[in-house]
Design a protein around this motif. Structure first.
Motif, PDB file in Angstrom:
ATOM      1  N   ASP A 157       0.845  -1.187   0.000  1.00  0.00           N
ATOM      2  CA  ASP A 157       0.000   0.000   0.000  1.00  0.00           C
ATOM      3  C   ASP A 157       0.882   1.239   0.000  1.00  0.00           C
ATOM      4  OD1 ASP A 157      -1.815   2.093   0.707  1.00  0.00           O
ATOM      5  OD2 ASP A 157      -3.152   0.618   1.615  1.00  0.00           O
ATOM      6  N   ARG A 159       0.221   4.079   0.882  1.00  0.00           N
ATOM      7  CA  ARG A 159       0.029   4.887   2.088  1.00  0.00           C
ATOM      8  C   ARG A 159       1.094   4.582   3.128  1.00  0.00           C
ATOM      9  NH1 ARG A 159      -6.291   3.619   2.942  1.00  0.00           N
ATOM     10  NH2 ARG A 159      -5.464   1.570   2.331  1.00  0.00           N
ATOM     11  N   TYR A 162       4.301   6.325   2.198  1.00  0.00           N
ATOM     12  CA  TYR A 162       4.237   7.741   2.566  1.00  0.00           C
ATOM     13  C   TYR A 162       4.477   7.952   4.060  1.00  0.00           C
ATOM     14  CZ  TYR A 162       2.015  12.003   4.227  1.00  0.00           C
ATOM     15  OH  TYR A 162       1.759  13.162   4.895  1.00  0.00           O
ATOM     16  N   MET A 163       3.824   7.151   4.883  1.00  0.00           N
ATOM     17  CA  MET A 163       3.943   7.330   6.325  1.00  0.00           C
ATOM     18  C   MET A 163       5.354   7.056   6.815  1.00  0.00           C
ATOM     19  SD  MET A 163       0.271   5.726   7.391  1.00  0.00           S
ATOM     20  CE  MET A 163      -1.252   6.564   6.933  1.00  0.00           C
ATOM     21  N   GLU A 206      -0.824   1.465  -6.417  1.00  0.00           N
ATOM     22  CA  GLU A 206      -0.177   0.994  -5.193  1.00  0.00           C
ATOM     23  C   GLU A 206       1.010   0.103  -5.503  1.00  0.00           C
ATOM     24  OE1 GLU A 206      -2.963  -2.366  -6.154  1.00  0.00           O
ATOM     25  OE2 GLU A 206      -2.955  -0.178  -6.309  1.00  0.00           O
ATOM     26  N   MET A 216      -3.355   7.160  -3.982  1.00  0.00           N
ATOM     27  CA  MET A 216      -2.028   6.560  -4.080  1.00  0.00           C
ATOM     28  C   MET A 216      -1.056   7.530  -4.736  1.00  0.00           C
ATOM     29  SD  MET A 216      -2.512   3.747  -2.587  1.00  0.00           S
ATOM     30  CE  MET A 216      -3.913   2.720  -2.118  1.00  0.00           C
ATOM     31  N   TYR A 218      -1.142  10.818  -4.542  1.00  0.00           N
ATOM     32  CA  TYR A 218      -0.721  11.788  -3.524  1.00  0.00           C
ATOM     33  C   TYR A 218       0.379  11.202  -2.644  1.00  0.00           C
ATOM     34  CZ  TYR A 218      -0.445  14.140   0.928  1.00  0.00           C
ATOM     35  OH  TYR A 218       0.053  14.743   2.059  1.00  0.00           O
ATOM     36  N   CYS A 219       0.185   9.972  -2.174  1.00  0.00           N
ATOM     37  CA  CYS A 219       1.168   9.353  -1.287  1.00  0.00           C
ATOM     38  C   CYS A 219       2.524   9.246  -1.971  1.00  0.00           C
ATOM     39  CB  CYS A 219       0.681   7.974  -0.842  1.00  0.00           C
ATOM     40  SG  CYS A 219      -0.737   8.042   0.276  1.00  0.00           S
ATOM     41  N   THR A 223       5.739  11.435  -0.811  1.00  0.00           N
ATOM     42  CA  THR A 223       6.942  10.686  -0.436  1.00  0.00           C
ATOM     43  C   THR A 223       8.157  11.208  -1.184  1.00  0.00           C
ATOM     44  OG1 THR A 223       5.668   8.684   0.046  1.00  0.00           O
ATOM     45  CG2 THR A 223       8.018   8.403  -0.378  1.00  0.00           C
ATOM     46  N   TRP A 309      -6.486  15.194  -2.294  1.00  0.00           N
ATOM     47  CA  TRP A 309      -5.458  14.321  -2.876  1.00  0.00           C
ATOM     48  C   TRP A 309      -4.914  14.901  -4.180  1.00  0.00           C
ATOM     49  CZ3 TRP A 309      -4.446  11.880   1.163  1.00  0.00           C
ATOM     50  CH2 TRP A 309      -5.357  11.130   1.902  1.00  0.00           C
ATOM     51  N   SER A 313      -1.291  17.198  -4.454  1.00  0.00           N
ATOM     52  CA  SER A 313      -0.298  16.690  -5.412  1.00  0.00           C
ATOM     53  C   SER A 313       0.132  17.799  -6.364  1.00  0.00           C
ATOM     54  CB  SER A 313      -0.874  15.507  -6.189  1.00  0.00           C
ATOM     55  OG  SER A 313      -1.189  14.432  -5.328  1.00  0.00           O
ATOM     56  N   CYS A 381       0.696  17.339   5.484  1.00  0.00           N
ATOM     57  CA  CYS A 381      -0.734  17.474   5.791  1.00  0.00           C
ATOM     58  C   CYS A 381      -0.956  18.020   7.203  1.00  0.00           C
ATOM     59  CB  CYS A 381      -1.454  16.132   5.608  1.00  0.00           C
ATOM     60  SG  CYS A 381      -3.228  16.314   5.367  1.00  0.00           S
TER      61      CYS A 381
END
Length: 400
Positions: A157, A159, A162-163, A206, A216, A218-219, A223, A309, A313, A381
């Motif tokens: 994923d 996400r 990104y995290m 993903e 996805m 955006y993530c 990143t 999102w 971006s 964010c």
């Protein structure tokens, strides 16, 4: 035909909505999200910060209590859980620890909330958490959701990617120089993973060969921004991605306000006039659609969250000016905002606001410089003020 006057943000109503969400019991529909309380809390705190009322309408005791609650959900080995529901307390041992593992999304939301609350992150086990993030990286450059023993678990994923990057940025300090004794994750491998996930239409999925999706995307973009690779080193085509993002804006049609079953009935049994009315697009005096939101994939309905999102971006790509900002703003303030405050997912009658879409709707307005809303850092964010407070911390500024 004259263009109807534009609505404005009812800031007091939105503030009341967020204070209710933060301080009172949530509707029963949220019962299933009990393990994600850290996420819900983050959105509530961040929204009040964007509205500029976090320091004025919550007490120092409130904020201190929330900070302590977050730290109580920090695991002995580092990282955070998403809710105290899995906390075994004094009964925690090596056997039952597999039911209470460190969680990557919860760790991100915990740290982000602490930053929003003005904490200096002195209580965060930075080295342990950064070690966990590195251990959660898979061989292809992606990341898992949790670490159970030595096993990386969770879906593939974007996400999670990104995290991981956001935690690295927040916890390693300026230019990523902090905690040099802690092994970093393989940045080049992560960048290559993102590049491989850019699809034929230049949106990002993903994983390789997946369908392009705005969330996805955006993530991936965020990143790359946080890792310093938001260029051709991290993307197959920046121009192609920009085109794909801009083309996600769609005009509002009357059928978008209808229940899906009602529209299907009209398509099957309605008159030609009713069918034509359902696909009608109202134009302003400038010839442009009055309302225009965003969808996340081709042939989908416009949805509140994609205003963020997509907007974020494009903001990171410095191309936000390419969208019809006024049509997007009106879509949010006139079609998906709710009478009690917050935003609905879709502009349909009988809908209710929810925490995720309410925050992302507000964040989208922040990107568009809505009056009464603080500026937002698109990559993290969080508000620009919160980011600046983090960067002003001595350990962060010195890269320790």
């Amino acid at each position: 035909m004259t263009t109807p006057p534009s609505a404005s943000l009812d800031k007091p109503r939105h503030v009341r909505y967020w204070l209710r969400c933060l301080k009172s019991c949530l509707p029963e529909e949220y019962t299933a999200t009990d393990l994600n309380r850290m996420t819900l809390g983050c959105f509530c705190v961040a929204a009040l910060d964007l509205l500029g009322e976090l320091q004025f309408l919550t007490s120092p005791e409130d904020r201190k209590g929330w900070i302590e609650w977050i730290y109580r959900n920090q695991l002995p080995t580092g990282g955070f859980r998403g809710s105290p529901a899995t906390d075994f307390g004094e009964k925690r041992n090596e056997t039952n620890a597999v039911w209470d593992p460190p969680n990557l999304p919860a760790s991100f939301f915990a740290v982000a909330t602490l930053v929003n609350l003005g904490d200096d992150l002195g209580g965060v086990k930075r080295r342990e958490l950064l070690e966990l993030v590195t251990r959660m990286q898979r061989g292809d450059g992606s990341f898992g959701e949790s670490l159970v023993g030595e096993e990386v678990v969770g879906a593939t994923d974007m996400r999670f990617v990104y995290m991981a990057a956001a935690l690295r940025w927040m916890l390693r300090g300026r230019e990523g120089r902090g905690c040099e004794d802690v092994k970093d994750f393989d940045v080049d491998r992560t960048v290559a993973y993102i590049k491989s996930a850019q699809s034929y239409d230049f949106g990002v999925s993903e994983k390789m060969f997946g369908e392009s999706h705005a969330g996805m995307t955006y993530c991936a973009v965020a990143t790359l921004s946080l890792l310093g690779h938001l260029d051709e080193s991290g993307l197959q085509s920046v121009e192609g991605l920009t085109r794909w993002l801009v083309h996600r804006q769609v005009p509002f049609e009357k059928k978008d306000e209808m229940d899906e079953d009602d529209w299907q009935y009209i398509q099957k049994y309605g008159t030609e006039e009713e069918k034509a009315d359902g696909t009608k697009v109202e134009l302003g005096t400038d010839g442009r659609p009055i309302w225009g939101g965003f969808h996340g994939r081709c042939n989908k309905k416009a949805d509140t969250c994609y205003s963020f999102w997509i907007g974020a971006s494009l903001d990171m790509l410095k191309k936000l000016y390419l969208i019809d900002i006024n049509a997007n703003r009106r879509f949010l303030l006139e079609k998906t905002r709710h009478i009690i405050g917050g935003f609905m997912k879709l502009p349909q009658p009988g809908g209710s606001p929810d925490i995720l879409h309410s925050f992302l709707g507000l964040a989208a307005l922040a990107l568009m410089r809505e009056e009464g809303v603080n500026r937002l850092d698109a990559a993290l964010c969080i508000s620009m003020q919160a980011k600046e407070r983090l960067m002003a911390l001595e350990w962060w500024a010195e890269g320790r």
